[in-house]
Structures are given as structure tokens and as C-alpha cells.
Design a protein around this motif. Sequence first.
Motif, PDB file in Angstrom:
ATOM      1  N   VAL A 140       0.842  -1.207   0.000  1.00  0.00           N
ATOM      2  CA  VAL A 140       0.000   0.000   0.000  1.00  0.00           C
ATOM      3  C   VAL A 140       0.871   1.249   0.000  1.00  0.00           C
ATOM      4  CG1 VAL A 140      -1.630   1.323   1.408  1.00  0.00           C
ATOM      5  CG2 VAL A 140      -2.003  -1.105   1.039  1.00  0.00           C
ATOM      6  N   SER A 141       1.920   1.225   0.794  1.00  0.00           N
ATOM      7  CA  SER A 141       2.833   2.367   0.841  1.00  0.00           C
ATOM      8  C   SER A 141       3.465   2.614  -0.522  1.00  0.00           C
ATOM      9  CB  SER A 141       3.912   2.121   1.888  1.00  0.00           C
ATOM     10  OG  SER A 141       4.881   3.129   1.865  1.00  0.00           O
ATOM     11  N   GLY A 142       3.867   1.550  -1.189  1.00  0.00           N
ATOM     12  CA  GLY A 142       4.428   1.704  -2.544  1.00  0.00           C
ATOM     13  C   GLY A 142       3.401   2.248  -3.509  1.00  0.00           C
ATOM     14  N   ASN A 143       2.149   1.779  -3.398  1.00  0.00           N
ATOM     15  CA  ASN A 143       1.094   2.279  -4.273  1.00  0.00           C
ATOM     16  C   ASN A 143       0.803   3.756  -4.019  1.00  0.00           C
ATOM     17  OD1 ASN A 143       0.844  -0.217  -5.449  1.00  0.00           O
ATOM     18  ND2 ASN A 143      -0.874  -0.855  -4.165  1.00  0.00           N
ATOM     19  N   VAL A 144       0.779   4.152  -2.747  1.00  0.00           N
ATOM     20  CA  VAL A 144       0.553   5.559  -2.412  1.00  0.00           C
ATOM     21  C   VAL A 144       1.697   6.416  -2.938  1.00  0.00           C
ATOM     22  CG1 VAL A 144       0.433   7.178  -0.474  1.00  0.00           C
ATOM     23  CG2 VAL A 144      -0.936   5.105  -0.442  1.00  0.00           C
ATOM     24  N   SER A 145       2.901   5.918  -2.815  1.00  0.00           N
ATOM     25  CA  SER A 145       4.056   6.659  -3.330  1.00  0.00           C
ATOM     26  C   SER A 145       3.962   6.831  -4.839  1.00  0.00           C
ATOM     27  CB  SER A 145       5.348   5.931  -2.961  1.00  0.00           C
ATOM     28  OG  SER A 145       6.459   6.564  -3.521  1.00  0.00           O
ATOM     29  N   ALA A 146       3.596   5.750  -5.520  1.00  0.00           N
ATOM     30  CA  ALA A 146       3.453   5.842  -6.978  1.00  0.00           C
ATOM     31  C   ALA A 146       2.322   6.782  -7.344  1.00  0.00           C
ATOM     32  CB  ALA A 146       3.200   4.447  -7.556  1.00  0.00           C
ATOM     33  N   LEU A 147       1.211   6.729  -6.600  1.00  0.00           N
ATOM     34  CA  LEU A 147       0.079   7.604  -6.884  1.00  0.00           C
ATOM     35  C   LEU A 147       0.443   9.062  -6.657  1.00  0.00           C
ATOM     36  CD1 LEU A 147      -2.920   7.742  -7.623  1.00  0.00           C
ATOM     37  CD2 LEU A 147      -3.429   7.593  -5.185  1.00  0.00           C
ATOM     38  N   SER A 148       1.181   9.330  -5.582  1.00  0.00           N
ATOM     39  CA  SER A 148       1.583  10.719  -5.343  1.00  0.00           C
ATOM     40  C   SER A 148       2.557  11.197  -6.407  1.00  0.00           C
ATOM     41  CB  SER A 148       2.192  10.867  -3.949  1.00  0.00           C
ATOM     42  OG  SER A 148       3.428  10.195  -3.868  1.00  0.00           O
ATOM     43  N   SER A 149       3.408  10.311  -6.900  1.00  0.00           N
ATOM     44  CA  SER A 149       4.314  10.690  -7.997  1.00  0.00           C
ATOM     45  C   SER A 149       3.532  11.008  -9.260  1.00  0.00           C
ATOM     46  CB  SER A 149       5.313   9.566  -8.273  1.00  0.00           C
ATOM     47  OG  SER A 149       6.127   9.342  -7.164  1.00  0.00           O
ATOM     48  N   VAL A 150       2.527  10.173  -9.563  1.00  0.00           N
ATOM     49  CA  VAL A 150       1.691  10.425 -10.742  1.00  0.00           C
ATOM     50  C   VAL A 150       0.927  11.728 -10.577  1.00  0.00           C
ATOM     51  CG1 VAL A 150      -0.346   9.580 -11.977  1.00  0.00           C
ATOM     52  CG2 VAL A 150       1.505   8.016 -11.430  1.00  0.00           C
ATOM     53  N   PHE A 151       0.379  11.966  -9.379  1.00  0.00           N
ATOM     54  CA  PHE A 151      -0.357  13.195  -9.119  1.00  0.00           C
ATOM     55  C   PHE A 151       0.555  14.411  -9.286  1.00  0.00           C
ATOM     56  CE2 PHE A 151      -1.730  16.523  -6.183  1.00  0.00           C
ATOM     57  CZ  PHE A 151      -3.015  16.754  -6.651  1.00  0.00           C
ATOM     58  N   THR A 152       1.761  14.309  -8.726  1.00  0.00           N
ATOM     59  CA  THR A 152       2.705  15.418  -8.839  1.00  0.00           C
ATOM     60  C   THR A 152       3.085  15.664 -10.290  1.00  0.00           C
ATOM     61  OG1 THR A 152       3.572  14.910  -6.651  1.00  0.00           O
ATOM     62  CG2 THR A 152       4.949  16.257  -8.066  1.00  0.00           C
ATOM     63  N   ALA A 153       3.293  14.585 -11.018  1.00  0.00           N
ATOM     64  CA  ALA A 153       3.702  14.739 -12.423  1.00  0.00           C
ATOM     65  C   ALA A 153       2.575  15.306 -13.270  1.00  0.00           C
ATOM     66  CB  ALA A 153       4.154  13.392 -12.967  1.00  0.00           C
ATOM     67  N   THR A 154       1.336  14.856 -13.050  1.00  0.00           N
ATOM     68  CA  THR A 154       0.247  15.283 -13.923  1.00  0.00           C
ATOM     69  C   THR A 154      -0.376  16.600 -13.483  1.00  0.00           C
ATOM     70  OG1 THR A 154      -1.304  13.931 -12.665  1.00  0.00           O
ATOM     71  CG2 THR A 154      -0.362  12.954 -14.634  1.00  0.00           C
ATOM     72  N   LEU A 155      -0.584  16.772 -12.192  1.00  0.00           N
ATOM     73  CA  LEU A 155      -1.262  17.983 -11.736  1.00  0.00           C
ATOM     74  C   LEU A 155      -0.335  18.979 -11.073  1.00  0.00           C
ATOM     75  CD1 LEU A 155      -4.513  16.444 -10.252  1.00  0.00           C
ATOM     76  CD2 LEU A 155      -4.200  17.500 -12.475  1.00  0.00           C
ATOM     77  N   GLY A 156       0.807  18.517 -10.610  1.00  0.00           N
ATOM     78  CA  GLY A 156       1.717  19.406  -9.887  1.00  0.00           C
ATOM     79  C   GLY A 156       2.242  20.534 -10.757  1.00  0.00           C
ATOM     80  N   GLY A 157       2.726  20.199 -11.949  1.00  0.00           N
ATOM     81  CA  GLY A 157       3.266  21.221 -12.851  1.00  0.00           C
ATOM     82  C   GLY A 157       2.218  22.233 -13.255  1.00  0.00           C
ATOM     83  N   PRO A 158       1.081  21.794 -13.785  1.00  0.00           N
ATOM     84  CA  PRO A 158       0.046  22.761 -14.152  1.00  0.00           C
ATOM     85  C   PRO A 158      -0.487  23.539 -12.950  1.00  0.00           C
ATOM     86  CG  PRO A 158      -0.379  20.672 -15.230  1.00  0.00           C
ATOM     87  CD  PRO A 158       0.757  20.462 -14.293  1.00  0.00           C
ATOM     88  N   LEU A 159      -0.555  22.903 -11.789  1.00  0.00           N
ATOM     89  CA  LEU A 159      -1.029  23.590 -10.602  1.00  0.00           C
ATOM     90  C   LEU A 159      -0.073  24.706 -10.204  1.00  0.00           C
ATOM     91  CD1 LEU A 159      -3.608  22.889  -9.085  1.00  0.00           C
ATOM     92  CD2 LEU A 159      -2.220  21.745  -7.382  1.00  0.00           C
ATOM     93  N   VAL A 160       1.209  24.419 -10.267  1.00  0.00           N
ATOM     94  CA  VAL A 160       2.213  25.438  -9.947  1.00  0.00           C
ATOM     95  C   VAL A 160       2.148  26.567 -10.961  1.00  0.00           C
ATOM     96  CG1 VAL A 160       4.696  25.869  -9.827  1.00  0.00           C
ATOM     97  CG2 VAL A 160       3.736  23.876  -8.695  1.00  0.00           C
ATOM     98  N   LYS A 161       1.994  26.217 -12.218  1.00  0.00           N
ATOM     99  CA  LYS A 161       1.903  27.251 -13.255  1.00  0.00           C
ATOM    100  C   LYS A 161       0.656  28.096 -13.067  1.00  0.00           C
ATOM    101  CE  LYS A 161       4.524  24.635 -16.664  1.00  0.00           C
ATOM    102  NZ  LYS A 161       4.466  23.892 -17.914  1.00  0.00           N
ATOM    103  N   THR A 162      -0.465  27.469 -12.717  1.00  0.00           N
ATOM    104  CA  THR A 162      -1.708  28.216 -12.488  1.00  0.00           C
ATOM    105  C   THR A 162      -1.561  29.140 -11.287  1.00  0.00           C
ATOM    106  OG1 THR A 162      -2.965  26.354 -13.370  1.00  0.00           O
ATOM    107  CG2 THR A 162      -4.179  27.966 -12.072  1.00  0.00           C
ATOM    108  N   ALA A 163      -0.942  28.641 -10.227  1.00  0.00           N
ATOM    109  CA  ALA A 163      -0.722  29.467  -9.044  1.00  0.00           C
ATOM    110  C   ALA A 163       0.183  30.645  -9.371  1.00  0.00           C
ATOM    111  CB  ALA A 163      -0.126  28.634  -7.919  1.00  0.00           C
ATOM    112  N   ALA A 164       1.218  30.390 -10.138  1.00  0.00           N
ATOM    113  CA  ALA A 164       2.131  31.477 -10.524  1.00  0.00           C
ATOM    114  C   ALA A 164       1.409  32.498 -11.399  1.00  0.00           C
ATOM    115  CB  ALA A 164       3.337  30.906 -11.258  1.00  0.00           C
TER     116      ALA A 164
END
Length: 136
Positions: free
Chosen positions: A78-102
Amino acid sequence: MSAGQIAALIAAGAFVLLVLLLAIPLLKLGRTLDEATIAIRKAHENSDPILVGANETITHVNTQLERVDGITANAQAVSGNVSALSSVFTATLGGPLVKTAALSYGVSKAIRARRKAKGEVDGKHSRRRNRGSGRS
């Protein structure tokens, strides 16, 4: 009886007395060893149920440890799955979210700067008008 025979009788009596005096502690030691043997025998007879109970307890503990190992393995998955999910979330939404905030930060800062500049220009004109209108 001669002096040698009397001395031999005294020595023989002393030897018998010495043997008797040494026999008492030896008899007591023999009784102590008998009691120790009985105590060891009883402890041995009573230790069988204790050892059987300990064996059952260890078997139960081993079963529980196997369950804990399974739970730990699942938690690790489960910990590995959560880590992978957070990596996917960061990769897909993190960049656009940071750009939108900026972008929103930049737009709000530009709007504030424009309002401030507009307020200063309006303020200068309104002051001049007030002065001019106050003199008339």
C-alpha cells in the motif's frame, strides 16, 4: 597390660570416636542428597506440562508473527502504491497547478499595481481639482 597396649587402646578409641564424629555429617549429607534427588524428580515431573504449554505458546506466537508478516507486506505494498500515486499526481497535476498558481499570483500583482498606479493618477488630478475648486 603394657604402656604400648594402653596407648594402642587409646588410639583405637580415638579412631572410633573420630569415625563416629565424621559419620554424623556424612549421614546428614546423604539425607540432603536424597531430598535434593526427590526435589529434582518432582521438578522434572512438573516441568513436562510447563514445557508442553510453552511449546503451544510458541506455536501460537509463530502463527501470529506470520499474520503480522502478511500485514506488514500488505502495508508495504500500500505504501508503494501511495508513493506511486503521489508521484503520478505530482507529475500530472503538480506542474500545471504550480503554473496556475504562478499565473494567478502574477495577475493579482499586476492588477494591484495597476490599481495603485491608477489611484495615484486619479489622486493627483482630484487634488488639483480640489485646490482649483476651493480657490474659486
